[in-house]
Design a protein around this motif. Structure first.
Motif, PDB file in Angstrom:
ATOM      1  N   LEU A 123       1.085   0.906  11.507  1.00  6.77           N
ATOM      2  CA  LEU A 123       1.379   1.825  12.598  1.00  6.77           C
ATOM      3  C   LEU A 123       2.553   2.694  12.158  1.00  6.77           C
ATOM      4  O   LEU A 123       3.600   2.174  11.766  1.00  6.77           O
ATOM      5  N   ILE A 124       2.368   4.006  12.216  1.00  9.04           N
ATOM      6  CA  ILE A 124       3.356   4.954  11.710  1.00  9.04           C
ATOM      7  C   ILE A 124       3.727   5.944  12.816  1.00  9.04           C
ATOM      8  O   ILE A 124       2.858   6.556  13.430  1.00  9.04           O
ATOM      9  N   ASP A 125       5.011   6.123  13.038  1.00 11.55           N
ATOM     10  CA  ASP A 125       5.529   7.119  13.978  1.00 11.55           C
ATOM     11  C   ASP A 125       5.477   8.485  13.286  1.00 11.55           C
ATOM     12  O   ASP A 125       5.761   8.586  12.083  1.00 11.55           O
ATOM     13  N   THR A 126       5.153   9.529  14.037  1.00 12.99           N
ATOM     14  CA  THR A 126       5.041  10.866  13.431  1.00 12.99           C
ATOM     15  C   THR A 126       6.339  11.369  12.816  1.00 12.99           C
ATOM     16  O   THR A 126       6.322  12.262  11.976  1.00 12.99           O
ATOM     17  N   ARG A 127       7.469  10.797  13.213  1.00 15.76           N
ATOM     18  CA  ARG A 127       8.752  11.228  12.634  1.00 15.76           C
ATOM     19  C   ARG A 127       8.976  10.647  11.240  1.00 15.76           C
ATOM     20  O   ARG A 127       9.917  11.020  10.550  1.00 15.76           O
ATOM     21  N   LEU A 134       3.803   6.129   2.776  1.00 22.42           N
ATOM     22  CA  LEU A 134       3.076   5.698   1.574  1.00 22.42           C
ATOM     23  C   LEU A 134       3.747   4.502   0.912  1.00 22.42           C
ATOM     24  O   LEU A 134       3.082   3.658   0.320  1.00 22.42           O
ATOM     25  N   GLN A 135       5.060   4.410   1.032  1.00 24.30           N
ATOM     26  CA  GLN A 135       5.786   3.272   0.473  1.00 24.30           C
ATOM     27  C   GLN A 135       5.346   1.969   1.130  1.00 24.30           C
ATOM     28  O   GLN A 135       5.295   0.927   0.476  1.00 24.30           O
ATOM     29  N   LYS A 136       4.968   2.027   2.413  1.00 23.25           N
ATOM     30  CA  LYS A 136       4.477   0.826   3.092  1.00 23.25           C
ATOM     31  C   LYS A 136       3.233   0.298   2.398  1.00 23.25           C
ATOM     32  O   LYS A 136       3.041  -0.895   2.261  1.00 23.25           O
ATOM     33  N   SER A 139       4.247  -1.266  -1.083  1.00 20.21           N
ATOM     34  CA  SER A 139       5.010  -2.510  -1.051  1.00 20.21           C
ATOM     35  C   SER A 139       4.262  -3.667  -0.390  1.00 20.21           C
ATOM     36  O   SER A 139       4.832  -4.722  -0.188  1.00 20.21           O
ATOM     37  N   ARG A 140       2.995  -3.482  -0.088  1.00 17.48           N
ATOM     38  CA  ARG A 140       2.261  -4.584   0.562  1.00 17.48           C
ATOM     39  C   ARG A 140       2.083  -5.737  -0.407  1.00 17.48           C
ATOM     40  O   ARG A 140       2.012  -5.530  -1.631  1.00 17.48           O
ATOM     41  N   PRO A 141       1.999  -6.971   0.133  1.00 17.63           N
ATOM     42  CA  PRO A 141       1.869  -8.140  -0.756  1.00 17.63           C
ATOM     43  C   PRO A 141       0.531  -8.196  -1.454  1.00 17.63           C
ATOM     44  O   PRO A 141      -0.432  -7.667  -1.051  1.00 17.63           O
TER      45      PRO A 141
END
Length: 141
Positions: A123-127, A134-136, A139-141
């Motif tokens: 879930l990503i906030d528009t800000r 993209l870093q999320k 960095s996912r396991p």
């Protein structure tokens, strides 16, 4: 650049768009789906299943504005749907608690649908800056 500065244009059918992408992508790929996912989670799950069945690694970025998550308005407020232009008048103070419950219920359905399809969901906030979003994924396991 943040996602908040991107401009939506016209209506959309995210399920149909994902199914079309699943048919067009020939080799197993990393597929990033960036959307507000404002359709039923069951429809979106069918589209995710299509991508996964075809062997793709899928990440979903569910992009919402803070106002969509928290209803920051007070008193009588006119809301306009961006894709159709339809307007409704609400008492925001009266609707706030029910709205928050329905949003949380919808988001939980989306999380479950993505998880059931082995889709990485964020879930990503528009800000949020595009790079941070993209870093999320990176960095996912």
């Amino acid at each position: 650049m943040s996602l908040e500065t991107a401009q939506a244009k016209g209506g959309s059918d995210i399920e149909a768009a994902i199914h079309e992408a699943a048919e067009r992508i020939q080799s197993q790929s990393l597929v990033l789906v960036i959307s507000d996912f404002l359709q039923s989670p069951a429809r979106i799950a069918r589209a995710f299943q299509h991508l996964r069945f075809n062997g793709h690694d899928v990440t979903a970025f569910h992009v919402l504005d803070a106002a969509e998550l928290q209803l920051p308005f007070h008193g009588l407020t006119e809301l306009r749907e961006l894709e159709t232009g339809r307007k409704i008048l609400i008492d925001a103070d009266e609707m706030r608690a029910r709205y928050a419950r329905q949003v949380e219920s919808y988001l939980e359905e989306m999380r479950r649908a993505a998880s059931a399809c082995a889709v990485s969901y964020h879930l990503i906030d528009t800000r949020t800056a595009v790079e941070e979003a993209l870093q999320k994924r990176a960095s996912r396991p």
